[in-house]
Design a protein around this motif. Structure first.
Motif, short mmCIF file in Angstrom:
data_model
loop_
_atom_site.label_atom_id
_atom_site.label_comp_id
_atom_site.label_asym_id
_atom_site.label_seq_id
_atom_site.Cartn_x
_atom_site.Cartn_y
_atom_site.Cartn_z
N ALA A 258 0.85 -1.10 0.11
CA ALA A 258 -0.04 -0.14 -0.05
C ALA A 258 0.81 1.41 -0.10
O ALA A 258 0.37 2.20 -0.69
CB ALA A 258 -1.00 0.15 1.13
N ASN A 259 2.00 1.12 0.62
CA ASN A 259 2.89 2.55 0.81
C ASN A 259 4.08 2.41 -0.45
O ASN A 259 4.98 3.16 0.06
CB ASN A 259 3.38 2.58 2.24
N SER A 260 3.96 1.73 -1.30
CA SER A 260 4.98 1.54 -2.27
C SER A 260 5.39 2.82 -3.03
O SER A 260 4.28 3.61 -3.09
CB SER A 260 4.63 0.35 -3.32
N SER A 261 6.47 3.24 -2.89
CA SER A 261 6.96 4.42 -3.60
C SER A 261 6.64 4.18 -5.29
O SER A 261 6.83 5.33 -5.96
CB SER A 261 8.42 4.65 -3.33
N LYS A 262 6.21 3.24 -5.75
CA LYS A 262 6.14 2.90 -7.10
C LYS A 262 4.58 2.87 -7.26
O LYS A 262 4.27 2.66 -8.38
CB LYS A 262 6.52 1.38 -7.43
N LYS A 263 3.59 3.22 -6.62
CA LYS A 263 2.16 3.34 -6.60
C LYS A 263 1.88 4.32 -7.67
O LYS A 263 2.72 5.49 -7.96
CB LYS A 263 1.68 4.01 -5.46
N VAL A 264 1.07 3.84 -8.42
CA VAL A 264 0.48 4.93 -9.70
C VAL A 264 -0.84 5.58 -9.11
O VAL A 264 -1.59 5.04 -8.51
CB VAL A 264 0.45 4.25 -10.99
N TRP A 265 -0.89 6.82 -9.83
CA TRP A 265 -1.92 7.56 -9.44
C TRP A 265 -3.00 7.82 -10.59
O TRP A 265 -2.24 8.01 -11.98
CB TRP A 265 -1.80 8.90 -8.77
N VAL A 266 -4.10 8.12 -10.62
CA VAL A 266 -5.06 8.46 -11.51
C VAL A 266 -5.88 9.76 -11.12
O VAL A 266 -6.04 9.78 -10.07
CB VAL A 266 -6.31 7.47 -12.09
N ILE A 267 -5.96 10.82 -11.98
CA ILE A 267 -6.42 11.89 -11.88
C ILE A 267 -8.03 11.76 -12.67
O ILE A 267 -8.14 11.71 -13.86
CB ILE A 267 -5.98 13.21 -12.37
N GLY A 268 -9.31 11.77 -11.92
CA GLY A 268 -10.13 11.55 -12.60
C GLY A 268 -10.95 12.84 -13.08
O GLY A 268 -10.41 14.01 -12.92
N VAL A 269 -12.16 12.59 -13.84
CA VAL A 269 -12.57 13.97 -14.53
C VAL A 269 -14.18 13.81 -14.50
O VAL A 269 -14.83 12.93 -14.25
CB VAL A 269 -12.16 14.02 -15.93
N ASP A 270 -14.72 15.21 -14.52
CA ASP A 270 -16.06 15.60 -14.49
C ASP A 270 -16.94 15.43 -13.09
O ASP A 270 -17.69 16.25 -12.76
CB ASP A 270 -16.60 14.76 -15.63
N SER A 271 -16.73 14.16 -12.43
CA SER A 271 -17.15 14.00 -11.29
C SER A 271 -16.26 13.36 -10.28
O SER A 271 -15.09 12.85 -10.75
CB SER A 271 -18.41 13.11 -11.42
#
Length: 361
Positions: A258-271
């Motif tokens: 869970a706390n991995s430095s390799k975690k990837v992120w998504v930025i959502g849209v509209d809602s």
């Protein structure tokens, strides 16, 4: 693009999901609802092909309509509020016609794909009010056009992405090329570039389009390729196709602690798309990969215009633009680090003060 539970919108995802499950309309069909007395305050929403529960534009519009109905003491159904769900472009005109025949006074078309159908219907039914969301119809006194300064909130998302990335590679995935998606693309790109310059860093922006707002499988493939190129934050403006991005991001993160430095992120849209970001990490911990969402206030616009119409002040013939000032666009707090959130809010203040000029192309 359309485009979400929801911490900063008008109805919670749980309530909305229940409402959708109980009230969905399909094609040129509508279901249920009670009777209402205020026919002049009645409103209908015509979705684009992504459907009313798209975690995006249509869903946000329906939230706004539900909130409006509650504020007016209206029920779903005749003389109240209702949606008509389109499964293809061929449903647009039949759905509008059914809304007209059912007596709804103000009819909203969600998304630029409905522009032609709304313009045509408005010419035939001059006693009705029509609204086009995310496009402009000129020269028709019974039509209001509602648009959003999505580039400004997208700039803020660019600030967040640039300050969050550990690999110095971020991505943007668009649905279909056009003026609307350009707003998100241009704002995000400028936000990343300006922030990278301030930080003295070089940040690579990967940019690709799906060619659709519904092809989730294709977006999943695009996302997989971007993650392989070390992107660790990807922003999408691609409607329900964006669910493919979330799916691929989960595949990556589920193989990491869970706390991995390799975690990837998504930025959502509209809602607020944080519900799409839930996953369980390799070490069995519940987590979320939706860093933030660029909110397009379709709900704000729908409620605002419907309320004006109910008061006999429908802004026919006008073009209304919703931006940062009236919460027509904004970022959700999401999982952005405190220090980075402050930087995003500073950017917001500078945009409103005219100190930052955000491009729309």
């Amino acid at each position: 693009m359309k485009k979400f539970k929801f911490k900063q919108v008008l109805a919670t995802g749980t309530v909305l999901a229940a409402g959708i499950a109980l009230t969905a309309c399909s094609g040129a069909k509508q279901n249920g609802g009670g009777s209402n007395k205020k026919s002049s305050a009645s409103v209908a929403l015509i979705t684009d092909i992504a459907g009313v529960d798209d975690h995006s534009f249509n869903q946000s519009g329906w939230e706004g309509m539900v909130a409006y109905g509650k504020s007016q003491g209206l029920k779903r159904g005749t003389n109240g509020y209702q949606y008509f769900e389109s499964s293809s472009a061929s449903d647009f005109t039949p759905n509008i016609n059914q809304a007209v025949a059912a007596g709804y006074k103000t009819i909203f078309g969600v998304g630029y794909s409905l522009k032609g159908a709304i313009a045509s219907a408005a010419k035939k039914h001059t006693d009705k009010n029509f609204v086009i969301i995310d496009d402009v119809i000129k020269g028709q006194k019974n039509v209001t056009s509602a648009n959003f300064k999505s580039q400004d909130a997208s700039y803020m998302a660019g600030v967040v992405a640039a300050r969050t990335t550990k690999t110095n590679v971020v991505g943007f995935i668009g649905g279909v090329h056009g003026d609307i998606v350009d707003l998100f693309d241009a704002g995000f790109t400028k936000g990343v570039q300006d922030t990278a310059k301030k930080m003295g860093k070089k940040i690579t922006i990967l940019n690709q389009y799906v060619g659709s707002f519904t092809a989730a499988d294709k977006e999943k493939s695009i996302a997989k390729a971007m993650f392989a190129k070390k992107a660790d934050v990807i922003f999408h403006a691609s409607g329900s196709a964006g669910q493919g991005l979330f799916s691929e991001a989960k595949s990556v993160n589920e193989e990491l602690p869970a706390n991995s430095s390799k975690k990837v992120w998504v930025i959502g849209v509209d809602s607020d798309q944080s519900s799409l970001g839930k996953y369980k990490s390799k070490d069995g911990k519940k987590s979320n990969l939706c860093l933030t969402s660029v909110m397009t206030g379709v709900n704000v616009a729908v409620k605002d215009i419907a309320t004006k119409a109910a008061k006999g002040k429908f802004p026919g013939g006008k073009q209304l633009v919703y931006g940062l000032k009236n919460n027509g666009v904004y970022l959700t707090r999401g999982y952005v680090a405190d220090s980075i959130w402050k930087q995003a809010q500073t950017a917001r203040s500078q945009i409103l003060a005219g100190k930052i000029s955000v491009p729309s192309k």
